[in-house]
Structures are given as structure tokens and as C-alpha cells.
Write an enzyme that holds these catalytic residues in place. Structure first.
Site, short mmCIF file in Angstrom:
data_model
loop_
_atom_site.label_atom_id
_atom_site.label_comp_id
_atom_site.label_asym_id
_atom_site.label_seq_id
_atom_site.Cartn_x
_atom_site.Cartn_y
_atom_site.Cartn_z
N ARG A 163 -4.00 -2.97 -16.04
CA ARG A 163 -5.39 -2.50 -16.07
C ARG A 163 -5.90 -2.96 -17.58
NH1 ARG A 163 -6.69 0.04 -10.52
NH2 ARG A 163 -4.73 -1.39 -8.63
N HIS A 182 1.67 1.59 1.83
CA HIS A 182 1.08 0.73 2.36
C HIS A 182 1.36 1.45 3.57
CE1 HIS A 182 -0.03 -1.10 -1.26
NE2 HIS A 182 -1.17 -0.66 -1.06
N CYS A 198 -0.25 -3.68 -3.67
CA CYS A 198 -0.46 -3.59 -2.33
C CYS A 198 -0.19 -5.95 -1.92
CB CYS A 198 -2.30 -4.28 -1.49
SG CYS A 198 -2.98 -3.11 -2.99
N ASP A 250 2.39 4.94 -4.79
CA ASP A 250 1.41 4.16 -3.91
C ASP A 250 1.98 3.56 -2.24
OD1 ASP A 250 -0.46 2.55 -3.30
OD2 ASP A 250 -0.19 0.89 -4.52
N HIS A 270 -3.74 1.81 2.62
CA HIS A 270 -3.80 2.33 1.24
C HIS A 270 -3.68 3.12 0.89
CE1 HIS A 270 -4.61 -2.15 0.05
NE2 HIS A 270 -5.50 -1.70 0.55
N LYS A 304 -13.42 4.37 3.71
CA LYS A 304 -11.57 4.82 3.26
C LYS A 304 -12.42 7.41 2.76
CE LYS A 304 -13.93 4.53 -1.46
NZ LYS A 304 -13.69 4.22 -3.08
N GLN A 336 1.51 3.95 -9.87
CA GLN A 336 0.53 4.57 -8.35
C GLN A 336 1.64 5.13 -7.45
OE1 GLN A 336 -1.31 1.00 -7.23
NE2 GLN A 336 -2.56 1.64 -7.46
#
Ligand SMILES: [Zn+2]
Ligand SMILES: [Zn+2]
Length: 648
Positions: free
Chosen positions: A366, A388, A337, A386, A518, A472, A384
Site C-alpha cells: 500500500r 478468511h 481477501c 491473514d 477476516h 468488527k 499480514q
């Protein structure tokens, strides 16, 4: 007298001190036999606890999650009672219910304990369960509680007591056994009819490696024997479908100690499968107006100071990367992000430019504790799917709808038919905990609720589960074995636009903050592939599966014809290979079965002479002999069947 309101809205008068069990008995004795606990004004209570004020009441049975929790929590007490009787002097730490069953962490002192002792403990538990001992709730002063456990020399309970407030402490007693416990519990041990201890593991007291290692025993119980049998069958099937086992057999991925724990290596077939998944989503995203971006795997400390992630980096995360420049620090990317925020900022934006949708298959790192790592579901580096979305507040609902469409498309194409969605909203009582204006929160919360309803999602609303920066929507899928997995997520964020000072010029010519969304339909490719493998037992949909066809010549004589078949299939975009080994056909079929190859083409003298193939499906179905063209038509039809184009 007190008034008790039942779930259907009826209000009945009862004498003060009535219990939920008595209310159940008044309705029917059949119901009373199934009541495990009760929800009193939203709080779970013992069904045998006296009610002294006007309340609303819901009876909890095995069909309620909280009913199961009461049962399994009580089973942990029952196991502790059995173990204390069989191994005098053991010390008990904690024994909570979990998603499937319960555990208890126990200090066995000088006793040896292993899973070989399970039958003995199960037998004792069964014997104690048959005594139908009541779970008795005892309110006790802190001083008395301390002296009880001092006498028992149980340092674990004494340490737990330190954190408790006098006046709020309760013991629960069944038979000869007493435990420090908040409850709630089932009425008596007789409700526990089927018992199975599952595994043992080492567990540090309070999860801290510096503390003593205790023995954790996992178990599960049921109100009927039949349910235990079904559960054990499911476990057996789950073992066969374990993604770590299938991933190896199908040559999809591997791990290497030298590369490092939790860092998966994708083998050629797995990498190709991943690319197909990516390609599938990229295409749908392109149609939905996403723009692909690419960002580096590391970033300067300043980026994470700005995003706020820097404060969260502690000693238990990956440590900063130093450079020859004094004081300069870079971080492995834990999320994409902040990078995408900087891309948004790379030029001025007008209200007409929004929504801006940046997508990236971004790999993040992580640090998970080594004990937490598990196959592809818990790893230290993962990718991910991912994206945005930077949108105006008035566009949130529209964008949510579109993202839901995309998630549903993914689920359908991959055979996840059962799923629910959890909507996480603010805690209404503590609105000051959250960043962002009240007005924007209202807008986003309503947008999530409305768009979910419009799309016909089965949703559960959880108040207080929202992140401090936004509400969310999470998707939970049920796999073929009935297990629930959290996959895709869509999250509204007011925080990062604030921290990165993101702006757009409105129609009023003034500066405004965009809202950030997200979203990741798969979650991560690693986790998604693991869940999908276990869901379909390695039998991926035909469009996705590594090898669609295996050609099995019954002897070397037919190798030339087999190669012709192979080439022809390749030209038609069908993934195929030849089993060239000198093995017997039966052996080749068995091996292709293990590798879950959907079609086997057996090729011998007749097939070669007639230009045909004999088709056998994975699982054994014989489709007989057919021309190669007919086989291609059949395959193409099946490939396109569950993967229609994504339409907006
Ligand atoms: Zn307890
Ligand atoms: Zn994000």
C-alpha cells in the site's frame, strides 16, 4: 427550574442557567477543583456553560479522556496566546488536542522559530496560566467573525470560516487572546499546572504539499507537576526502546534507499525471528482447522473491479503494472481477501463443508505518503497473518469464539497482559448505510457481543464505527510503558461474498451466501514485531529471541571446549553462538548485553576441566557454575513455560 440527571440515576432540581461547575460545587469543593468539562446528554460542554433544559450530566475530570482533551485543547489556546504575545503578527492555523497533548500550526511570518525558543514560550505560558483567565464562550455572527480575522489578516482562520455556517460559529476568549473555536474548554487557565513543549515539525496547511509550510509545535500539559515528570521519564524510556534503534542493535532489519522507502529488509536474525512467529501461529491455526493457501503478489485488474477496490485506486496509490498487451493492467496486491474468494469459488460448496478457513501469510503493498512512514509500524509492503473464514450465518458466533481464543493465546505467549477489545457496530439511526440484511447484522452483532462476553473480554462498544460491510472486533494492547496499540482484528463481511457471488448449497438444497470473516491476530508481522520490541525492550520471550545463548571463552585456549558446548546446545535445539573475538571478557559481556542475549556462558580453565559452564543472565544475575545438562534443562523449562500447546 430544570431537572439534571446524574450518572447514578439521581435527579435533582436546579435553577435554569445552572452550570456543571455549580453542580460540582454543590457536591463537594474538592470535586469542583478537578472538574475540567462536562458531558451533557452525551455531548462535551464547558463546565461553565449555562444549562437551560432538562439534561443528563456527567462531570469530566483528568481521569476521563474527554477531560484530558478539554485540557489539551485549552493548552493549545494558551500556547497560541503566549506565542502571539512573544511574536507579534504570527498567524494561527489549527490547534487541536491529540492522543498525548496538543499541537498548533503557526505561520511565523518573518520571525525565526526553533525548539531553542521553547523555554521562553513555556515561561510565558506558565505566567499566563497563573493568571487563571477564564475561557469565555462567545457566539458570533459569520460577518462579525470574518471582519475580526480580516483585521487580524489571518488568512487561515478566514479560510476555515468559509466552511462554517452562520449561527453555529463561536469564539473562545481567554485573557487577551481570542480564537475561532468550537470548544469545549476547561474553566480557566489555572487548571494547567505543568507545561512542556516537545518538538516542532513542518506541516503543510490542510496537509497539502502545494500549500505553505507552517511550523507545527507539539506540547503537553498536566494538572500536576508529578504527572509531567512521570510522562517525561516514560518518553525517555520509550526512546531507549524505540524499535528502530533496537532493530539495528539486534541486527533484525534494515532499510535501503535503493530498495525504496518503507520497504523493510529483514536481516538473518530478524528473518529467523519472523519465521518462528509464523511457525508458532501456523501450528495453532492447524489445530484450529485452518488450511494454508498461497496466492500471487499481483492480480489482474478484473479481480479488483469485482472486489470494488479498483474504484479506490487513485493517483495517490501504487499505479497499475502494464504488460506488452495493449490495455492489460495488473495491480500489486493491497489485500489478500479477493484472492481467497476466488479460491473458495474454485469448487462447489455444501453447508456441510463450512466453515472453510483459508490462511496465508500474505504480503501486501500500500502506498503511504513518505511523511507517514515510520520504522516497521508504517511501511509500504508488509505481511499480514491473514485468514478468511467462510461460514454459515449460524456459525458466526462459534467462529468468533475460536478466533478470540487464538488471539488470546498469541497475547499470552508474547507477554501482552493488558488489553481491551473494541466492538464496532452499526449506527442505529442510519441502518440504510450498510450492506447486508438486517437479520444477518443482528446475528453477527450479537455473536460478537456474546462471544466477547463469554471469553471475559473487557470491551467498549462503539456505535457507528462498523465498516459499511460488517461489524468488527479490534484488540488494543497496552505495552509496558502504558501506550496503547491496535493489534489483532476480527471483521465480519457481507460485501465480498455478494460481489464475488459466493455460494453454498444449504440443507434445503437451495443456494445460500456464506458470511466472510477476516481476521489477523498479529495484524501484520512488521507492526507486531515493532510493538513487541518496544513492549519488551528487545528482551523477547526465550522461545522467540534470536540468540538464546552466547558462549564467552575467556581466552583462545578454551575455544575447543566452547565449540563442544556450542554443538551440544545446537543438538538440543538451543540457539547459541560463540564470541570468538580476542576482546576482554568484560567487553564481550557488555556487547552481549546490548544484543539482549538472555544467557551468557563464561568458559575458562575450571569450566573446561570440569565440563561445566558459568551462567550469567542478561541484566547481570549470576547463576553460578553448573553442568551443561543442568543448563539445558533450565533453558528448556523456560522456553516451554509461556508457550503451552494451543488447545481447541
Ligand atoms: Zn480551539
Ligand atoms: Zn481480508
Amino acid at each position: 427550574m430544570i431537572n439534571i440527571t446524574l450518572p447514578d440515576g439521581t435527579v435533582k432540581e436546579y435553577p435554569k442557567g445552572t452550570t456543571a461547575m455549580q453542580v460540582a460545587e454543590g457536591i463537594s469543593s474538592g470535586l469542583a477543583r478537578n472538574v475540567l468539562a462536562a458531558e451533557i446528554d452525551g455531548e462535551v460542554w464547558d463546565a461553565t456553560r449555562s444549562i437551560n433544559t432538562d439534561v443528563s450530566l456527567r462531570l469530566l475530570t483528568w481521569n476521563d479522556d474527554n477531560g484530558k482533551m478539554a485540557m489539551w485543547h485549552s493548552s493549545a489556546h494558551l500556547m497560541a496566546e503566549a506565542i502571539e504575545a512573544l511574536y507579534p503578527g504570527v498567524k494561527l492555523a489549527i490547534g487541536p488536542p491529540i492522543e498525548n497533548g496538543f499541537y498548533y500550526d503557526i505561520d511565523f511570518g518573518d520571525h525565526n522559530f526553533s525548539s531553542d525558543h521553547f523555554p521562553k514560550v513555556e515561561k510565558k505560558m506558565t505566567e499566563l496560566a497563573r493568571q487563571k483567565n477564564c475561557f469565555e464562550r462567545i457566539e458570533i455572527s459569520k460577518t462579525d467573525a470574518i471582519s475580526y480575522f480580516q483585521e487580524k489578516e489571518d488568512e487561515y482562520k478566514l479560510e476555515l470560516l468559509e466552511g462554517l455556517t452562520d449561527g453555529e460559529i463561536t469564539f473562545y476568549k481567554q485573557g487577551e487572546f481570542t480564537d475561532l473555536c468550537r470548544g469545549p474548554h476547561i474553566p480557566n487557565t489555572g487548571f494547567i499546572k505543568a507545561i512542556k513543549l516537545l518538538t516542532t515539525a513542518g506541516a503543510y496547511w490542510r496537509g497539502d504539499e502545494k500549500n505553505k509550510q507552517l511550523t507545527r509545535i507539539y506540547g503537553i500539559t498536566f494538572p500536576k507537576n508529578k504527572e509531567l515528570t512521570q510522562y517525561l521519564e516514560m518518553l525517555e524510556e520509550a526512546k531507549k526502546r524505540d524499535h528502530r534503534k533496537l532493530g539495528k542493535e539486534m541486527e533484525l532489519f534494515t532499510f535501503s534507499q535503493k530498495v525504496g522507502q518503507g520497504l523493510p529488509l529483514w536481516l538473518p536474525k530478524g528473518a529467523a525471528l519472523r519465521e518462528r512467529l509464523e511457525g508458532f501461529l501456523k501450528k495453532a491455526q492447524m489445530i484450529s482447522g485452518y488450511e494454508p493457501v498461497i496466492t500471487p503478489h499481483i492480480a489482474h485488474k478484473d479481480l479488483y473491479v469485482c472486489s470494488g477496490h479498483y474504484e479506490k485506486y487513485g493517483e495517490d496509490s501504487f499505479q497499475p503494472i502494464k504488460t506488452p498487451n495493449e490495455g492489460e493492467e495488473f495491480f500489486l496486491k493491497p489485500m489478500n481477501c479477493p484472492h481467497h474468494c476466488e479460491i473458495y469459488k474454485s469448487k462447489p460448496r455444501s453447508y456441510k463443508d463450512l466453515p472453510v478457513r483459508y490462511a496465508e501469510f500474505g504480503t501486501v503493498y500500500r502506498y503511504e505518503q513518505s511523511g507517514e512512514l515510520h520504522g516497521l509500524t508504517r511501511v509500504r509492503g508488509f505481511t499480514q497473518d491473514d485468514a478468511h473464514l467462510f461460514v454459515r450465518p449460524d456459525q458466526v458466533e462459534d467462529e468468533f469464539e475460536k478466533v478470540i481464543d487464538l488471539v488470546l493465546y498469541v497475547f499470552k505467549a508474547l507477554g501482552f497482559e493488558e488489553f481491551t477489545a473494541q466492538i464496532s457496530l452499526r449506527d442505529k439511526e442510519n441502518r440504510e448505510k450498510y450492506i447486508g440484511t438486517d437479520e444477518n447484522w443482528e446475528l453477527a452483532e450479537n455473536a460478537i457481543i456474546n462471544s466477547s462476553a463469554k471469553k471475559g473480554l473487557v470491551t467498549v462498544i462503539e456505535y457507528g464505527e462498523a465498516a459499511f460491510y460488517g461489524p468488527k472486533l479490534d484488540f488494543m494492547v497496552k505495552d509496558a510503558l502504558g501506550r496503547t496499540w491496535q493489534l489483532g482484528t476480527i471483521q465480519v463481511d457481507y460485501n465480498l461474498p455478494e460481489r464475488f457471488e459466493l455460494e453454498y448449497t444449504g440443507s434445503d438444497n437451495k443456494k445460500h451466501r456464506p458470511v466472510m470473516i477476516h481476521r489477523a491476530p498479529f495484524g501484520s508481522l512488521e507492526r507486531f514485531v515493532a510493538v513487541l520490541l518496544e513492549h519488551c525492550g528487545g528482551n523477547f520471550p526465550l522461545w522467540l529471541t534470536p540468540d538464546q545463548v552466547c558462549i564467552l571463552p575467556i581466552s583462545d585456549k578454551y575455544m575447543d571446549y566452547s565449540k563442544e558446548v556450542l554443538n551440544s546446545l545446537k543438538i538440543s535445539d538451543i540457539r547459541a553462538e560463540i564470541d570468538e573475538r580476542g576482546e576482554k571478557t568484560g567487553r564481550k559481556i557488555r556487547d552481549a548485553e546490548v544484543r539482549k542475549i538472555p544467557f551468557m556462558l563464561i568458559v575458562g580453565e575450571r569450566e573446561a576441566a570440569e565440563g561445566k559452564v558459568s551462567v550469567r543472565r542478561h541484566g547481570g544475575e549470576d547463576l553460578g557454575s553448573m553442568s551443561l545438562e543442568d543448563f539445558k534443562t533450565l533453558t528448556h523449562k523456560e522456553i516451554t513455560e509461556n508457550i503451552d500447546e494451543f488447545v481447541v
